[in-house]
Design a protein around this motif. Sequence first.
Motif, PDB file in Angstrom:
ATOM      1  N   GLN A 242       0.849  -1.191   0.000  1.00 28.19           N
ATOM      2  CA  GLN A 242       0.000   0.000   0.000  1.00 28.19           C
ATOM      3  C   GLN A 242       0.884   1.240   0.000  1.00 28.19           C
ATOM      4  OE1 GLN A 242      -3.324  -0.237   3.011  1.00 28.19           O
ATOM      5  NE2 GLN A 242      -2.145  -2.005   3.710  1.00 28.19           N
ATOM      6  N   ALA A 243       0.275   2.372  -0.321  1.00 23.77           N
ATOM      7  CA  ALA A 243       0.993   3.644  -0.282  1.00 23.77           C
ATOM      8  C   ALA A 243       0.701   4.351   1.033  1.00 23.77           C
ATOM      9  CB  ALA A 243       0.575   4.517  -1.456  1.00 23.77           C
ATOM     10  N   VAL A 244       1.701   5.060   1.554  1.00 23.79           N
ATOM     11  CA  VAL A 244       1.529   5.791   2.790  1.00 23.79           C
ATOM     12  C   VAL A 244       0.551   6.948   2.595  1.00 23.79           C
ATOM     13  CG1 VAL A 244       3.440   7.401   2.350  1.00 23.79           C
ATOM     14  CG2 VAL A 244       2.816   6.823   4.712  1.00 23.79           C
ATOM     15  N   ALA A 245      -0.194   7.291   3.667  1.00 27.09           N
ATOM     16  CA  ALA A 245      -1.090   8.441   3.662  1.00 27.09           C
ATOM     17  C   ALA A 245      -0.589   9.403   4.739  1.00 27.09           C
ATOM     18  CB  ALA A 245      -2.524   8.018   3.945  1.00 27.09           C
TER      19      ALA A 245
ATOM     20  N   VAL B  29       9.509   6.654  10.341  1.00 26.81           N
ATOM     21  CA  VAL B  29       8.262   6.147   9.752  1.00 26.81           C
ATOM     22  C   VAL B  29       8.603   5.275   8.555  1.00 26.81           C
ATOM     23  CG1 VAL B  29       6.100   6.761   8.587  1.00 26.81           C
ATOM     24  CG2 VAL B  29       6.908   8.127  10.525  1.00 26.81           C
ATOM     25  N   GLY B  30       7.999   4.098   8.508  1.00 28.17           N
ATOM     26  CA  GLY B  30       8.219   3.186   7.398  1.00 28.17           C
ATOM     27  C   GLY B  30       6.932   2.529   6.952  1.00 28.17           C
ATOM     28  N   PHE B  31       7.001   1.759   5.882  1.00 26.43           N
ATOM     29  CA  PHE B  31       5.885   1.075   5.206  1.00 26.43           C
ATOM     30  C   PHE B  31       5.195   2.043   4.241  1.00 26.43           C
ATOM     31  CE2 PHE B  31       6.766  -2.259   7.930  1.00 26.43           C
ATOM     32  CZ  PHE B  31       5.845  -3.308   7.914  1.00 26.43           C
ATOM     33  N   GLY B  32       5.150   1.672   2.984  1.00 25.55           N
ATOM     34  CA  GLY B  32       4.398   2.421   1.985  1.00 25.55           C
ATOM     35  C   GLY B  32       5.096   3.649   1.435  1.00 25.55           C
ATOM     36  N   ILE B  33       6.368   3.860   1.780  1.00 29.67           N
ATOM     37  CA  ILE B  33       7.094   5.042   1.309  1.00 29.67           C
ATOM     38  C   ILE B  33       7.994   4.621   0.152  1.00 29.67           C
ATOM     39  CG2 ILE B  33       8.740   6.842   1.942  1.00 29.67           C
ATOM     40  CD1 ILE B  33       7.745   6.479   4.855  1.00 29.67           C
TER      41      ILE B  33
ATOM     42  N   THR C 178       8.412   6.953  -2.996  1.00 35.15           N
ATOM     43  CA  THR C 178       8.720   8.020  -3.942  1.00 35.15           C
ATOM     44  C   THR C 178       9.313   9.216  -3.219  1.00 35.15           C
ATOM     45  OG1 THR C 178       6.577   9.138  -3.736  1.00 35.15           O
ATOM     46  CG2 THR C 178       6.724   7.311  -5.330  1.00 35.15           C
ATOM     47  N   VAL C 179       9.896  10.122  -3.991  1.00 36.34           N
ATOM     48  CA  VAL C 179      10.432  11.361  -3.411  1.00 36.34           C
ATOM     49  C   VAL C 179       9.316  12.158  -2.751  1.00 36.34           C
ATOM     50  CG1 VAL C 179      11.621  13.525  -3.895  1.00 36.34           C
ATOM     51  CG2 VAL C 179      12.293  11.450  -5.106  1.00 36.34           C
ATOM     52  N   ALA C 180       8.149  12.170  -3.373  1.00 40.73           N
ATOM     53  CA  ALA C 180       7.008  12.899  -2.796  1.00 40.73           C
ATOM     54  C   ALA C 180       6.613  12.310  -1.447  1.00 40.73           C
ATOM     55  CB  ALA C 180       5.824  12.865  -3.765  1.00 40.73           C
ATOM     56  N   ASP C 181       6.625  10.978  -1.341  1.00 45.45           N
ATOM     57  CA  ASP C 181       6.333  10.325  -0.054  1.00 45.45           C
ATOM     58  C   ASP C 181       7.341  10.764   0.995  1.00 45.45           C
ATOM     59  OD1 ASP C 181       4.275   8.863  -1.248  1.00 45.45           O
ATOM     60  OD2 ASP C 181       5.528   7.087  -1.567  1.00 45.45           O
ATOM     61  N   VAL C 182       8.616  10.736   0.629  1.00 44.04           N
ATOM     62  CA  VAL C 182       9.681  11.112   1.559  1.00 44.04           C
ATOM     63  C   VAL C 182       9.511  12.559   1.997  1.00 44.04           C
ATOM     64  CG1 VAL C 182      12.165  11.498   1.797  1.00 44.04           C
ATOM     65  CG2 VAL C 182      11.331   9.410   0.694  1.00 44.04           C
ATOM     66  N   GLN C 183       9.255  13.454   1.053  1.00 44.00           N
ATOM     67  CA  GLN C 183       9.076  14.873   1.381  1.00 44.00           C
ATOM     68  C   GLN C 183       7.932  15.067   2.369  1.00 44.00           C
ATOM     69  OE1 GLN C 183       8.585  16.368  -2.630  1.00 44.00           O
ATOM     70  NE2 GLN C 183      10.579  17.405  -2.553  1.00 44.00           N
ATOM     71  N   ALA C 184       6.827  14.392   2.123  1.00 43.79           N
ATOM     72  CA  ALA C 184       5.654  14.559   2.971  1.00 43.79           C
ATOM     73  C   ALA C 184       5.911  14.057   4.386  1.00 43.79           C
ATOM     74  CB  ALA C 184       4.456  13.834   2.359  1.00 43.79           C
ATOM     75  N   VAL C 185       6.524  12.892   4.519  1.00 43.84           N
ATOM     76  CA  VAL C 185       6.764  12.299   5.835  1.00 43.84           C
ATOM     77  C   VAL C 185       7.887  13.018   6.571  1.00 43.84           C
ATOM     78  CG1 VAL C 185       7.435  10.181   7.049  1.00 43.84           C
ATOM     79  CG2 VAL C 185       5.827  10.063   5.147  1.00 43.84           C
ATOM     80  N   ALA C 186       8.899  13.484   5.839  1.00 39.53           N
ATOM     81  CA  ALA C 186      10.029  14.176   6.462  1.00 39.53           C
ATOM     82  C   ALA C 186       9.611  15.473   7.148  1.00 39.53           C
ATOM     83  CB  ALA C 186      11.102  14.473   5.418  1.00 39.53           C
ATOM     84  N   GLU C 187       8.471  16.009   6.783  1.00 37.98           N
ATOM     85  CA  GLU C 187       7.995  17.237   7.405  1.00 37.98           C
ATOM     86  C   GLU C 187       7.662  17.053   8.881  1.00 37.98           C
ATOM     87  OE1 GLU C 187       7.650  20.493   6.257  1.00 37.98           O
ATOM     88  OE2 GLU C 187       9.006  19.657   4.780  1.00 37.98           O
ATOM     89  N   PHE C 188       7.311  15.829   9.297  1.00 37.77           N
ATOM     90  CA  PHE C 188       6.898  15.639  10.687  1.00 37.77           C
ATOM     91  C   PHE C 188       7.605  14.487  11.393  1.00 37.77           C
ATOM     92  CE2 PHE C 188       3.766  13.586   7.894  1.00 37.77           C
ATOM     93  CZ  PHE C 188       3.778  12.275   8.371  1.00 37.77           C
TER      94      PHE C 188
END
Length: 269
Positions: free
Chosen positions: A185-188, A209-213, A215-225
Amino acid sequence: MSRLQHTFEELKKRGEAALIPFITAGDPSPQRTLELIRTLAAAGADIIELGVPFSDPMADGPTIQAASERALAAGTTLTTVLDMVAQARRELQIPLVLMGYYNPVFRYGVERFARDAVAAGVDGLLLVDLPPEETNEVKPATAAAGLPLITLLAPTTPPERTKRLAAAAEGYIYYVSMTGVTGTQAVAPAAIRDVVVELRTLSPVPVAVGFGISTVADVQAVAEFADAVVVGSALVRIIGEHGSDEALLDKVAAFTESLKQGCKKNNSN
C-alpha cells in the motif's frame, strides 16, 4: 555518543530527516550486499537497515519475501550477516541496524548474538515478531552488550500502550504507517501526521516512519513531521529486477540520491 545518536544530532542541526534505506542482507549475494552498503552510504543514506533473511517472513510482502528467498539461496545466514557488517565497518561509520525475526537470533543464542553483533559494529536491533511483553527474552542480553532494541509501534497500538513503550524506547522508534505487510500500500501522510508529532513528544529517541514510502514525494511529505523515513520495498524491487546487471549500483545510487533530496524539512517540527 553512539553512531545513531551522532547521526540524528547532526541531521537535526541541518534541518533534515534521516533517510533509512532497507535492503535484505545477502540479496542477491553477500558480496553484492557489501557493494550496496557502500553505494547507499555514498549516495546519501544516513542509516541502513539490513534485513536478516528468514524462511517465514510473515510481516513482509512479496517483494521482500522474494529477496529473503534469494538471500537464503545464496547461503546467507545470521553469521554471514554479522560478517558483512564487520567488513563494512572497516571502512564505513554509517549506522547499521539489523531488522528481522526472533527465530534466527534464538537459534544463534541471544547472549552470544548480542555480543557478536556489537563486536561486528551493529548499531541497533529490530525484531518484528517479538511482542513487547516478551522482550525479557532478549533485553537483558542486548542491554548488557549495549545494543539498542528498537521498538515497533503502529496505528493499532492503544494510546496508553504507546505512551509506555515510547517512554522506554531505545535507538529510535520505528512507526509502521499502516496495517498489513510491507510493499502493498501507499503511505497516507496526512492520516499519521498528528500521531507521529505526538509520539515525538513522548519518546526520548527519534521517530522513524516506514511502510508504503516509495517516492520522493512520499519522503518529502513524511520528512515534514518525522525524524526519519524508511524506504524498503521500492529499493528491494530495484535490486530484484537488476541484481545481475552491471547497472545495479548506478540505479540504486540514483534512486537513493533522489530520495535524500526529499529529506530536508521546511518547518520546525
